[in-house]
Design a protein around this motif. Structure first.
Motif, mmCIF file in Angstrom:
data_model
loop_
_atom_site.group_PDB
_atom_site.id
_atom_site.type_symbol
_atom_site.label_atom_id
_atom_site.label_comp_id
_atom_site.label_asym_id
_atom_site.label_seq_id
_atom_site.Cartn_x
_atom_site.Cartn_y
_atom_site.Cartn_z
ATOM 1 N N VAL A 118 2.169 10.761 -9.102
ATOM 2 C CA VAL A 118 1.256 11.026 -10.225
ATOM 3 C C VAL A 118 0.480 12.313 -9.964
ATOM 4 O O VAL A 118 0.341 13.160 -10.861
ATOM 5 C CB VAL A 118 0.303 9.825 -10.451
ATOM 6 C CG1 VAL A 118 -0.816 10.178 -11.414
ATOM 7 C CG2 VAL A 118 1.081 8.617 -10.943
ATOM 8 N N ALA A 119 0.010 12.491 -8.737
ATOM 9 C CA ALA A 119 -0.737 13.706 -8.394
ATOM 10 C C ALA A 119 0.157 14.939 -8.492
ATOM 11 O O ALA A 119 -0.288 16.004 -8.965
ATOM 12 C CB ALA A 119 -1.333 13.579 -6.991
ATOM 13 N N SER A 149 0.828 -1.208 0.000
ATOM 14 C CA SER A 149 0.000 0.000 0.000
ATOM 15 C C SER A 149 0.862 1.256 0.000
ATOM 16 O O SER A 149 0.470 2.281 -0.554
ATOM 17 C CB SER A 149 -0.955 -0.003 1.189
ATOM 18 O OG SER A 149 -0.215 0.018 2.388
ATOM 19 N N SER A 208 0.904 7.125 -6.322
ATOM 20 C CA SER A 208 -0.225 8.047 -6.489
ATOM 21 C C SER A 208 0.179 9.471 -6.114
ATOM 22 O O SER A 208 -0.279 10.437 -6.734
ATOM 23 C CB SER A 208 -1.439 7.591 -5.682
ATOM 24 O OG SER A 208 -1.155 7.612 -4.306
ATOM 25 N N SER A 234 -0.678 17.386 -2.794
ATOM 26 C CA SER A 234 0.331 16.340 -3.015
ATOM 27 C C SER A 234 1.733 16.938 -2.996
ATOM 28 O O SER A 234 2.667 16.331 -2.475
ATOM 29 C CB SER A 234 0.084 15.634 -4.345
ATOM 30 O OG SER A 234 -1.153 14.969 -4.309
ATOM 31 N N LYS A 241 1.859 1.961 -3.563
ATOM 32 C CA LYS A 241 0.741 2.573 -4.301
ATOM 33 C C LYS A 241 0.565 4.029 -3.891
ATOM 34 O O LYS A 241 0.338 4.885 -4.720
ATOM 35 C CB LYS A 241 -0.546 1.790 -4.064
ATOM 36 C CG LYS A 241 -0.583 0.460 -4.773
ATOM 37 C CD LYS A 241 -1.890 -0.254 -4.515
ATOM 38 C CE LYS A 241 -1.876 -1.617 -5.170
ATOM 39 N NZ LYS A 241 -3.099 -2.367 -4.871
ATOM 40 N N LEU A 242 0.705 4.296 -2.573
ATOM 41 C CA LEU A 242 0.587 5.662 -2.066
ATOM 42 C C LEU A 242 1.673 6.548 -2.673
ATOM 43 O O LEU A 242 1.414 7.650 -3.125
ATOM 44 C CB LEU A 242 0.678 5.668 -0.543
ATOM 45 C CG LEU A 242 0.660 7.039 0.140
ATOM 46 C CD1 LEU A 242 -0.691 7.710 -0.084
ATOM 47 C CD2 LEU A 242 0.947 6.898 1.613
#
Length: 184
Positions: free
Chosen positions: A12-13, A2, A9, A21, A5-6
């Motif tokens: 990406v943000a 996780s 993300s 972000s 993924k965090l």
């Protein structure tokens, strides 16, 4: 899993320009940039460390599209902070040389002559290969590459040897009551 993924993300943000972000990325990477600059510029005021860290984060913002993951981002920040710290040292040295050209040498001439004489004696006393290393690096302004070629060692060993030789030189000078503040 996780966390990965965090991290992805978050990156990406940031690449999309998400302000929150960016704040989160800044909070996680800024301390690394400041820590690196603090280690390299330990004799400089904290505001210099902060400035280097901020410039590092600006560089990250400019290159965010090339960053593939948080590990890459951490490496990028450490490398840029190191390079910007070294740049600061180089610029400071140039400014010092410009200022010192106008310094009235005669004010402390006798003291400096005595200290310089002791420094020269200590360099003579230090022995080989330290004598050659110090002379080439600080008197003749040879690069690490030139010194490595002269000594037949790897370039990355030159910095280590310079530090060891300077430590030995410092011990010799301290035995003759010369401190770093006494040196011109």
């Amino acid at each position: 899993m996780s966390d990965i993924k965090l991290d992805m993300s978050l990156l990406v943000a940031c690449k999309r320009g998400d302000e929150e972000s960016w704040r989160q990325l800044f909070r996680s990477l800024y301390p690394i940039a400041k820590w690196v600059s603090e280690r390299i510029l330990r004799d400089s005021p904290e505001q210099v460390w902060e400035e280097v860290a901020q410039e590092t984060m600006i560089a990250l913002a400019r290159k965010i599209r090339t960053i593939s993951d948080m590990e890459h981002a951490g490496r990028f920040v450490r490398i840029i902070a190191r390079n910007k710290s070294i740049d600061f040292i180089r610029k400071s040295r140039i400014k010092f040389e410009e200022i010192s050209d106008d310094y009235p040498v005669h004010v402390h001439e006798e003291l400096e002559d005595s200290v310089i004489a002791r420094l020269r004696c200590a360099v003579q006393e230090i022995g080989e290969p330290c004598r050659t290393i110090i002379r080439r690096r600080f008197y003749d302004d040879w690069s690490h590459n030139d010194i490595a070629a002269r000594l037949g060692v790897a370039v990355n060993q030159v910095g280590v040897r310079i530090q060891r030789c300077l430590k030995t030189l410092k011990m010799l000078l301290s035995s003759s009551n010369v401190t770093a503040e006494d040196l011109p």
